[in-house]
Motif scaffolding. Structure first.
Motif, PDB file in Angstrom:
ATOM      1  N   GLN A 153      55.241  39.814  30.017  1.00  0.00           N
ATOM      2  CA  GLN A 153      55.739  40.158  28.682  1.00  0.00           C
ATOM      3  C   GLN A 153      55.972  41.664  28.551  1.00  0.00           C
ATOM      4  OE1 GLN A 153      56.079  36.625  28.623  1.00  0.00           O
ATOM      5  NE2 GLN A 153      56.551  37.384  26.574  1.00  0.00           N
ATOM      6  N   HIS A 154      55.110  42.460  29.180  1.00  0.00           N
ATOM      7  CA  HIS A 154      55.295  43.911  29.154  1.00  0.00           C
ATOM      8  C   HIS A 154      56.601  44.294  29.847  1.00  0.00           C
ATOM      9  CE1 HIS A 154      54.017  48.093  28.867  1.00  0.00           C
ATOM     10  NE2 HIS A 154      54.309  48.250  30.164  1.00  0.00           N
ATOM     11  N   LEU A 155      56.863  43.673  30.980  1.00  0.00           N
ATOM     12  CA  LEU A 155      58.111  43.923  31.701  1.00  0.00           C
ATOM     13  C   LEU A 155      59.319  43.594  30.833  1.00  0.00           C
ATOM     14  CD1 LEU A 155      59.633  44.424  34.464  1.00  0.00           C
ATOM     15  CD2 LEU A 155      59.438  41.946  34.796  1.00  0.00           C
ATOM     16  N   LEU A 156      59.325  42.405  30.240  1.00  0.00           N
ATOM     17  CA  LEU A 156      60.477  41.978  29.441  1.00  0.00           C
ATOM     18  C   LEU A 156      60.646  42.820  28.188  1.00  0.00           C
ATOM     19  CD1 LEU A 156      60.160  38.085  29.751  1.00  0.00           C
ATOM     20  CD2 LEU A 156      61.504  39.663  31.162  1.00  0.00           C
ATOM     21  N   ALA A 157      59.542  43.370  27.677  1.00  0.00           N
ATOM     22  CA  ALA A 157      59.608  44.180  26.456  1.00  0.00           C
ATOM     23  C   ALA A 157      60.020  45.619  26.723  1.00  0.00           C
ATOM     24  CB  ALA A 157      58.258  44.164  25.755  1.00  0.00           C
ATOM     25  N   THR A 158      59.816  46.107  27.942  1.00  0.00           N
ATOM     26  CA  THR A 158      60.016  47.532  28.201  1.00  0.00           C
ATOM     27  C   THR A 158      61.179  47.846  29.135  1.00  0.00           C
ATOM     28  OG1 THR A 158      58.374  47.465  30.007  1.00  0.00           O
ATOM     29  CG2 THR A 158      57.580  48.062  27.798  1.00  0.00           C
ATOM     30  N   ASP A 159      61.701  46.869  29.849  1.00  0.00           N
ATOM     31  CA  ASP A 159      62.822  47.108  30.763  1.00  0.00           C
ATOM     32  C   ASP A 159      64.110  46.653  30.080  1.00  0.00           C
ATOM     33  OD1 ASP A 159      64.767  47.103  32.771  1.00  0.00           O
ATOM     34  OD2 ASP A 159      63.320  46.564  34.335  1.00  0.00           O
ATOM     35  N   SER A 161      67.060  46.620  30.992  1.00  0.00           N
ATOM     36  CA  SER A 161      68.014  45.886  31.827  1.00  0.00           C
ATOM     37  C   SER A 161      67.726  44.388  31.838  1.00  0.00           C
ATOM     38  CB  SER A 161      67.991  46.427  33.256  1.00  0.00           C
ATOM     39  OG  SER A 161      66.799  46.053  33.932  1.00  0.00           O
ATOM     40  N   LEU A 162      66.552  44.002  31.357  1.00  0.00           N
ATOM     41  CA  LEU A 162      66.171  42.584  31.335  1.00  0.00           C
ATOM     42  C   LEU A 162      66.273  42.003  29.926  1.00  0.00           C
ATOM     43  CD1 LEU A 162      63.041  42.829  33.652  1.00  0.00           C
ATOM     44  CD2 LEU A 162      65.392  42.257  34.304  1.00  0.00           C
ATOM     45  N   HIS A 163      66.941  42.707  29.040  1.00  0.00           N
ATOM     46  CA  HIS A 163      67.056  42.257  27.648  1.00  0.00           C
ATOM     47  C   HIS A 163      67.662  40.848  27.576  1.00  0.00           C
ATOM     48  CE1 HIS A 163      67.667  42.435  23.338  1.00  0.00           C
ATOM     49  NE2 HIS A 163      68.902  42.042  23.522  1.00  0.00           N
ATOM     50  N   GLY A 164      67.046  40.025  26.769  1.00  0.00           N
ATOM     51  CA  GLY A 164      67.548  38.672  26.573  1.00  0.00           C
ATOM     52  C   GLY A 164      66.830  37.615  27.389  1.00  0.00           C
ATOM     53  N   ILE A 165      66.076  38.035  28.418  1.00  0.00           N
ATOM     54  CA  ILE A 165      65.289  37.073  29.190  1.00  0.00           C
ATOM     55  C   ILE A 165      64.051  36.711  28.388  1.00  0.00           C
ATOM     56  CG2 ILE A 165      63.971  36.675  31.301  1.00  0.00           C
ATOM     57  CD1 ILE A 165      65.834  38.616  32.731  1.00  0.00           C
ATOM     58  N   ARG A 166      63.799  35.426  28.238  1.00  0.00           N
ATOM     59  CA  ARG A 166      62.604  34.973  27.528  1.00  0.00           C
ATOM     60  C   ARG A 166      61.558  34.508  28.527  1.00  0.00           C
ATOM     61  NH1 ARG A 166      63.960  30.333  23.986  1.00  0.00           N
ATOM     62  NH2 ARG A 166      65.594  29.892  25.508  1.00  0.00           N
ATOM     63  N   GLY A 167      60.290  34.710  28.173  1.00  0.00           N
ATOM     64  CA  GLY A 167      59.246  34.336  29.109  1.00  0.00           C
ATOM     65  C   GLY A 167      57.932  34.014  28.442  1.00  0.00           C
ATOM     66  N   GLY A 168      57.062  33.382  29.215  1.00  0.00           N
ATOM     67  CA  GLY A 168      55.739  33.048  28.719  1.00  0.00           C
ATOM     68  C   GLY A 168      54.945  32.296  29.758  1.00  0.00           C
ATOM     69  N   PHE A 169      53.832  31.731  29.312  1.00  0.00           N
ATOM     70  CA  PHE A 169      52.864  31.145  30.231  1.00  0.00           C
ATOM     71  C   PHE A 169      52.415  29.781  29.738  1.00  0.00           C
ATOM     72  CE2 PHE A 169      49.045  30.594  32.669  1.00  0.00           C
ATOM     73  CZ  PHE A 169      49.253  31.324  33.831  1.00  0.00           C
ATOM     74  N   VAL A 170      52.185  28.883  30.695  1.00  0.00           N
ATOM     75  CA  VAL A 170      51.698  27.539  30.398  1.00  0.00           C
ATOM     76  C   VAL A 170      50.519  27.238  31.317  1.00  0.00           C
ATOM     77  CG1 VAL A 170      52.224  25.069  30.476  1.00  0.00           C
ATOM     78  CG2 VAL A 170      53.958  26.691  29.654  1.00  0.00           C
ATOM     79  N   HIS A 171      49.404  26.825  30.736  1.00  0.00           N
ATOM     80  CA  HIS A 171      48.270  26.359  31.530  1.00  0.00           C
ATOM     81  C   HIS A 171      48.350  24.850  31.729  1.00  0.00           C
ATOM     82  CE1 HIS A 171      45.608  30.056  31.078  1.00  0.00           C
ATOM     83  NE2 HIS A 171      45.484  29.709  32.346  1.00  0.00           N
TER      84      HIS A 171
END
Length: 209
Positions: A153-159, A161-171
């Protein structure tokens, strides 16, 4: 070609011979491809920092529409999309490289937490529709799963060039709770609903404790 989704799971750890998260990913990926969804899959080591670095490299290489990282939560009774990652490493057991951080930040100076950008309520509702037990989780723990989730999430929020990519985690739970085949099918269903859902469903997903 830009893939629709990047899926990750973990290698076995703590003496186990398999990790149900990777079992779910490796079984889900061909089903998704059969359904016309392009997929990249990556098996991550259970190591603080290193797992997140490998995931970041894969995100930058493939630039998928969606990133769904998965991990094992052996004590849970269903599949649990995670709401929030927190900026702390606090290991109850050593990771795969022997590291046991105590109350360390994931990212020095980073925000206290990041919310997922996946439509977790719609995903949880899809679980119920497929008959697989599951619910939204309010904590991803403080071990390597949370570490990967926060770094993603830090990567997607701060880079930018990756704007628009959604991400998360599933256990995912252990195989004695949800067997590998239905677990993989549930992961397929969650990925498919996430790809077609931009705004999450207005459903109850909270907890009293």
């Amino acid at each position: 070609m830009t893939p629709d989704v990047l899926l990750t799971g973990f290698t076995p750890f703590a003496g186990a011979t398999v990790n149900e998260s990777w079992e779910a990913v490796r079984r889900a990926a061909p089903i998704l491809r059969e359904n016309g969804i392009t997929v990249e899959a990556l098996e991550l080591p259970v190591e603080f920092g290193r797992a997140g670095e490998l995931l970041a490299a894969a995100v930058r290489e493939h630039r998928p529409r969606l990133v769904v990282a998965t991990g094992l939560a052996a004590g849970r009774r269903g599949i649990t999309p995670e709401r929030v990652a927190i900026n702390v490493r606090d290991a109850r057991i050593p990771d795969g490289a022997g590291a046991s951080p105590l109350d360390d930040p994931v990212v020095e100076g980073g925000p206290v937490g990041y919310f997922t950008t996946l439509p977790i309520k719609a995903m949880a509702a899809q679980l119920h529709a497929t008959g697989v037990p599951g619910s939204i989780s309010q904590t991803a723990g403080t071990y390597v799963c949370n570490d990967v989730f926060y770094l993603l999430q830090h990567l997607l929020a701060t880079d930018a060039s990756l704007h628009g990519i959604r991400g998360g985690f599933v256990h995912v739970p252990s195989a004695d709770v949800v067997e590998p085949v239905p677990c993989a099918r549930a992961l397929v269903a969650m990925v498919e609903v996430a790809l077609r859902t931009e705004t999450d469903a207005a459903l109850t997903g909270g907890a009293e404790h």
